[in-house]
Design an enzyme around this catalytic site. Sequence first.
Site, PDB file in Angstrom:
ATOM      1  N   ASP A   1       0.756  -1.401  -0.033  1.00 54.79           N
ATOM      2  CA  ASP A   1      -0.396  -0.056  -0.033  1.00 54.79           C
ATOM      3  C   ASP A   1       0.856   1.584   0.032  1.00 54.79           C
ATOM      4  O   ASP A   1       1.858   1.254   0.962  1.00 54.79           O
ATOM      5  CB  ASP A   1      -0.786  -0.079   1.527  1.00 54.79           C
TER       6      ASP A   1
ATOM      7  N   GLU B   1       2.138  -0.344  -5.194  1.00 53.64           N
ATOM      8  CA  GLU B   1       0.325   1.066  -5.076  1.00 53.64           C
ATOM      9  C   GLU B   1       1.598   1.952  -5.339  1.00 53.64           C
ATOM     10  O   GLU B   1       2.772   2.555  -4.454  1.00 53.64           O
ATOM     11  CB  GLU B   1      -0.272   1.129  -4.039  1.00 53.64           C
TER      12      GLU B   1
END
Length: 702
Positions: free
Chosen positions: A350, A387
């Site tokens: 993330d 990401e």
Amino acid sequence: MIQLPDRLKAGSPYPLGATFDGLGVNFAVFSANADKIELCIFDPTGRKQIGCLELPEWTDEVWHGYLPEAKPGLVYGFRAHGRYEPENGHRFNPNKLLLDPYARRMTGQLRWTDALHGYNVRSKRKDLSFDRRDSASAMPKSVVGQSAFDWTGDVRPRVPWHDTVIYEAHVKGLTRLMEAVPHEERGTYAALGHPRLIEHLQRIGVTTLELLPIHSFVQDRRLQEMGLVNYWGYNTLTFFAPERRYMSGEQGGDELRFAIRRLHAAGIEVILDVVYNHTAEGSELGPTFNFRGLDNATYYRLVEDNARYCVNDTGTGNTLDLSHPRVLQMVADSLRYWAESFHVDGFRFDLGVTLGRDGNNGFDPRSGFFDVLRQDPVLGQLKLISEPWDIGPGGYQLGNHPPGFAEWNDKFRDATRSFWRGDQGMRPEFASRISGSADLFDLRARRPWASVNFVTAHDGFTLNDTVSYEHRHNEANGEDNRDGHSDNNSNNWGVEGPTDDPGIRGLREKLKRSMLATLFFSSGTPMLLAGDEIGRTQHGNNNAYCQDNELSWIDWSPLNTAEGHSLSDFVRRLTAARRYYPLLRARRFLHGEVQVAENIPDIDWFDERGVHLSEEDWNNGDGRALVMRRARRRKDGQLEVVTMLMNAAEVPLTFKLPPPPGLERRVIIDSADPNAAEYEVEHEVVVQDRAVMLIVGTGDVD
């Protein structure tokens, strides 16, 4: 109950955390700036503190001590003594019980109270004040753990990247409403290994299950006060302990291990979505759970000219400082623990850009984080996905990660949605994305698989909602529909939300199939959002992070309907075609520079007339038709040509098939007719409006 000695033995600074050796437990915790750290022992319930013992040794900035006769199951926490100087980044407060950052297990629940803060939240001086209340009664406690799980016989599937099909899912939402699963196991780790779920994943061609965060996480105070919950889990409390909400019994960690073993036996990998960019402690005004109390100035990036404040490149209040070797070590140790103790097959990071920030100097693909993972003999062999953005300066870094990493490609998502919506001028961008995004990824020996292609993900509209809503409908989130993306490249095709109009319903179903076909027939790694294969809806909510209910859980009943079963079967056909035809999962970038036959390059582009697209055609904003032809020589010497015919226009178009002539051509997939059997075609074919057709041709061509 253990009889505490007057003093701990010296113990060892390695390994960090609580380690049982058969005779006792060694405790080791890092803090570069503490003056003293105490080990606090609690009764088995975690409610009563039995006593505190000072960790007697400090080696290489690691505090350590050894407790004889201690065993797994011992409940403990830390208290750190030192300077309380927020203006210099130090926030030590021994009144606050601290979780062990390396704790494998926890007991008790976090109970929100102002006493969890190191400062008096009601003081006019805010975080410059000091709070003397004991937080222990409101804190979960660390538990000494030990796993004796037998992995003998487990074989990692090790699916090659070019064969990978990712399925992104939430542990609870995936099976909470799956009737075949025993009621007590629904929504838990145990359900991940249920035969019915595995059968479904195998049927639709999934090779890799990617799970939203399962590290222990915090239920945000703000959400609880609103009657909502942190459903997605992007607010990590500790990086080693599995989230207990997904356990059906006391041995939740082993439940997960059993499930992973069963998935491996079925040839399915497991990837974890991990959040190492920030923690649940929030900004400088946040609570003290562990890192802030142990060494705020080391664990977090602080504003250079005012260390009172946290750098907030994550949008969550704080940012972990992975440029510090001990913080980086913790992340690497956590990753290695999940890889070795749980046999997970990879990680999706993330806000991966944050992890590659070299202190306050910006993103660097040669940062320590990337170097450590790439050279690690365990982690370097796993699937690593980033990401590629955060909200910090220069925070959009798609395509700029080092070799060995794949990246979520949001440009693929936006181009695919826009093209099938019929937006003007999309042909050049769309062509770049479906051919592997070489403009972004073809450097440093990277391959097309580095582009993780997706049309939908947990964050945003589902596939069904992308063709059913023009606007977000997030009223249930309690923020007056202001949260979530406002521009979703979506269209409702005449009615906002559900409709009984057969024309609109038919068009929506066709568009879903066309976008799915685009996803699986494009170069790159396809990622399917769980439930999209059966028409899952969130009723227009594109930010369901706080919705732990039927809005987010997958309703499996559509599999019993004609539409739901048809869409699922269509996905099965798409993945089967992808497996059978290597050109649909190319191992290298195709640039049209390699001639596989006379005047037949490995990739080429045409319009519906079968004519090469000129520069003027590429720049024609009204063009809605596109043909991508890929070609290769098979081992038997025959030419194999895979042609995608895409019609985003409002009317059917007759496509003249591009050369070479003389091939035996068959229509393999038609998104306008999902149940049609394969059939032969010669010179031209009609492609329905907003549909994609896949044609495969073979023959002896020089």
